[in-house]
Design a protein around this motif. Sequence first.
Motif, PDB file in Angstrom:
ATOM      1  N   LYS A 173       0.809  -1.209   0.000  1.00  0.00           N
ATOM      2  CA  LYS A 173       0.000   0.000   0.000  1.00  0.00           C
ATOM      3  C   LYS A 173       0.845   1.262   0.000  1.00  0.00           C
ATOM      4  O   LYS A 173       0.319   2.342  -0.227  1.00  0.00           O
ATOM      5  CB  LYS A 173      -0.919   0.018   1.224  1.00  0.00           C
ATOM      6  CG  LYS A 173      -1.880  -1.142   1.303  1.00  0.00           C
ATOM      7  CD  LYS A 173      -2.850  -1.150   0.144  1.00  0.00           C
ATOM      8  CE  LYS A 173      -3.821  -2.302   0.247  1.00  0.00           C
ATOM      9  NZ  LYS A 173      -4.741  -2.366  -0.905  1.00  0.00           N
ATOM     10  N   ILE A 195       3.308  -1.305  -6.031  1.00  0.00           N
ATOM     11  CA  ILE A 195       2.174  -0.436  -6.348  1.00  0.00           C
ATOM     12  C   ILE A 195       2.002  -0.294  -7.861  1.00  0.00           C
ATOM     13  O   ILE A 195       0.889  -0.355  -8.388  1.00  0.00           O
ATOM     14  CB  ILE A 195       2.359   0.956  -5.698  1.00  0.00           C
ATOM     15  CG1 ILE A 195       2.204   0.846  -4.176  1.00  0.00           C
ATOM     16  CG2 ILE A 195       1.343   1.951  -6.256  1.00  0.00           C
ATOM     17  CD1 ILE A 195       2.527   2.128  -3.439  1.00  0.00           C
ATOM     18  N   ARG A 250      -5.172   1.981 -10.783  1.00  0.00           N
ATOM     19  CA  ARG A 250      -5.076   2.180  -9.342  1.00  0.00           C
ATOM     20  C   ARG A 250      -4.969   3.664  -9.035  1.00  0.00           C
ATOM     21  O   ARG A 250      -4.326   4.418  -9.770  1.00  0.00           O
ATOM     22  CB  ARG A 250      -3.853   1.464  -8.755  1.00  0.00           C
ATOM     23  CG  ARG A 250      -3.712   0.009  -9.094  1.00  0.00           C
ATOM     24  CD  ARG A 250      -4.739  -0.857  -8.401  1.00  0.00           C
ATOM     25  NE  ARG A 250      -4.580  -0.864  -6.950  1.00  0.00           N
ATOM     26  CZ  ARG A 250      -5.338  -1.608  -6.139  1.00  0.00           C
ATOM     27  NH1 ARG A 250      -6.302  -2.375  -6.645  1.00  0.00           N
ATOM     28  NH2 ARG A 250      -5.147  -1.584  -4.839  1.00  0.00           N
ATOM     29  N   CYS A 252      -3.598   6.617  -6.543  1.00  0.00           N
ATOM     30  CA  CYS A 252      -2.489   6.835  -5.613  1.00  0.00           C
ATOM     31  C   CYS A 252      -2.462   8.297  -5.175  1.00  0.00           C
ATOM     32  O   CYS A 252      -2.993   9.179  -5.855  1.00  0.00           O
ATOM     33  CB  CYS A 252      -1.140   6.494  -6.259  1.00  0.00           C
ATOM     34  SG  CYS A 252      -0.975   4.783  -6.786  1.00  0.00           S
ATOM     35  N   VAL A 274       1.334   6.340  -1.948  1.00  0.00           N
ATOM     36  CA  VAL A 274       0.386   5.528  -1.175  1.00  0.00           C
ATOM     37  C   VAL A 274      -0.745   5.095  -2.093  1.00  0.00           C
ATOM     38  O   VAL A 274      -1.349   5.922  -2.777  1.00  0.00           O
ATOM     39  CB  VAL A 274      -0.183   6.312   0.026  1.00  0.00           C
ATOM     40  CG1 VAL A 274      -1.138   5.422   0.830  1.00  0.00           C
ATOM     41  CG2 VAL A 274       0.933   6.832   0.906  1.00  0.00           C
ATOM     42  N   ASP A 275      -1.023   3.806  -2.121  1.00  0.00           N
ATOM     43  CA  ASP A 275      -2.131   3.261  -2.909  1.00  0.00           C
ATOM     44  C   ASP A 275      -3.435   3.512  -2.155  1.00  0.00           C
ATOM     45  O   ASP A 275      -3.649   2.995  -1.066  1.00  0.00           O
ATOM     46  CB  ASP A 275      -1.927   1.761  -3.118  1.00  0.00           C
ATOM     47  CG  ASP A 275      -2.939   1.160  -4.098  1.00  0.00           C
ATOM     48  OD1 ASP A 275      -4.051   1.697  -4.200  1.00  0.00           O
ATOM     49  OD2 ASP A 275      -2.613   0.154  -4.746  1.00  0.00           O
ATOM     50  N   GLU A 278      -8.575   1.450  -2.563  1.00  0.00           N
ATOM     51  CA  GLU A 278      -9.682   0.961  -1.734  1.00  0.00           C
ATOM     52  C   GLU A 278     -10.452   2.110  -1.106  1.00  0.00           C
ATOM     53  O   GLU A 278     -11.672   2.055  -0.979  1.00  0.00           O
ATOM     54  CB  GLU A 278      -9.151   0.012  -0.654  1.00  0.00           C
ATOM     55  CG  GLU A 278      -8.491  -1.246  -1.188  1.00  0.00           C
ATOM     56  CD  GLU A 278      -9.391  -2.007  -2.137  1.00  0.00           C
ATOM     57  OE1 GLU A 278     -10.618  -2.091  -1.865  1.00  0.00           O
ATOM     58  OE2 GLU A 278      -8.888  -2.501  -3.164  1.00  0.00           O
TER      59      GLU A 278
END
Length: 495
Positions: A173, A195, A250, A252, A274-275, A278
């Motif tokens: 993450k 990532i 994704r 980020c 930082v991912d 979610e």
Amino acid sequence: MDHEKVNILLVDDQPAKLLAYEVILKELGENLVIASSGREALEVLLKTEIAVILVDVCMPELDGFELAAMIREHPRFQKTAMIFISAIQVSDIDRLRGYEMGAVDYVPVPVVPEVLRAKIKVFAELYRKTRELERLNQELEDRVRARTAELENSTAKLRESEQRRSMAIAAGKMGSWDWDWISGDWMWDEGQYRIFGVGPESFEVNPPNVQALLHPDDVDQLRKAIAEFNKGTRAYETEFRIVRPDGEVRWCVGTAAATVDDSSRVVRVSGVTVDITERKRAEERQNLLAREVDHRAKNALALAQSIVRLTRADEVKAYVNAVEGRINALARVHTILSLSSWQGAELSKLIDEELAPYSLGGQIVLAGPEVQLLPATAQTLALALHELFTNSAKYGALSTRSGRLTIGWQVEDQLLTLSWEESGGPLVMTPKSRGFGTRSLLASVESQLGGQAQFDWRAEGLLCRLKVPLTRKTATTAPGKFDAPSSAELQRVSG
């Protein structure tokens, strides 16, 4: 010698015995805490640090053994000393059971004051010494940590390494990177590679390759960041998307900070990625849920408004009862749908909910397979069933002990056919006009669900047949949503 007082918990359901324990233990100079039941003792333990527990074995509701077992299950109290008091002859088996539950000692009744004080004093001192040892250990650990911190800060190189490590805890993450502004060399840690969905053995970190992994709409963010550092900016943060080699997108958030030399020229840029995919998805789900809740609330209020406006009664009490009954029926089906996360409701469950207020014995016969209804269908049928049950209980078969009601349903080609057949009740006459219940039933079934509602007012009892499509999706109502019938729709079918 002065010492810090500890808390001693006395648990007994008899006030006289609690008073006796207080008198006996008062000489110890400790804090005595009283509990008259096992549950009260548990509440005290959750709020107060207790050194020793003196508990009666024989108590109603929750005896000493059960209380001890519950206390021992909590990690905080696994080492708390417990002494059992028993007014009955304690066998070896009882003693073993008590020790298994966590007791450290037994005191028989009648209590010998000197013995009880001695036992309590030993465990209170043990608790005090243990806490003192824990404090000394904590002080030692604090000193070790302080010394370790001094050693870690001894060189600038070690400080720089620790900063990068603290910012980039991988676990898929988070990742950290470093860019030598002068030489152009890049450094990625393992989390950064993870990532972006690439590996150090096959991916060369350089501006063109990194840019190729950025979402096309976010490439300008990289250019903007570089331009900002050239203008003297020392820190920069932005959200962006990446497109992994396998096509997955994704989200980020990137944070970068510049290091400058004595002439304020940028020599290095370090950062953290930082991912937040979610989190973004959770925000989207939350927004969707908020819109869904708003929609359902508006529909419920619209239906309640129609119920209040169109309900008719000759007196206030009858009007209030009618309105409350219909709104309660709507509330009951909402509860059923909420328990299923608004996925649907079983038809038999709706019928059971409407049957609940009546004590009907064997007057009702139900027959039909399990049928899962969409939320809109469930709401409509719940109100329809409420009206049918209410009218039957007032004027129809369910208003007398001799009356009988048969409710049957079947499904064929995704069409639900529900039959309501009354018999054995008062003589039935065709009503001259339709009330709110009948009008709302017709409007909801026919206008909202595209179904049919047929009434046959036979002399021996009402025969009602509802036909409802189970998969129909109207142009104005999304699946799983319900729009209340309007006043105009109710009036159109009022006959």
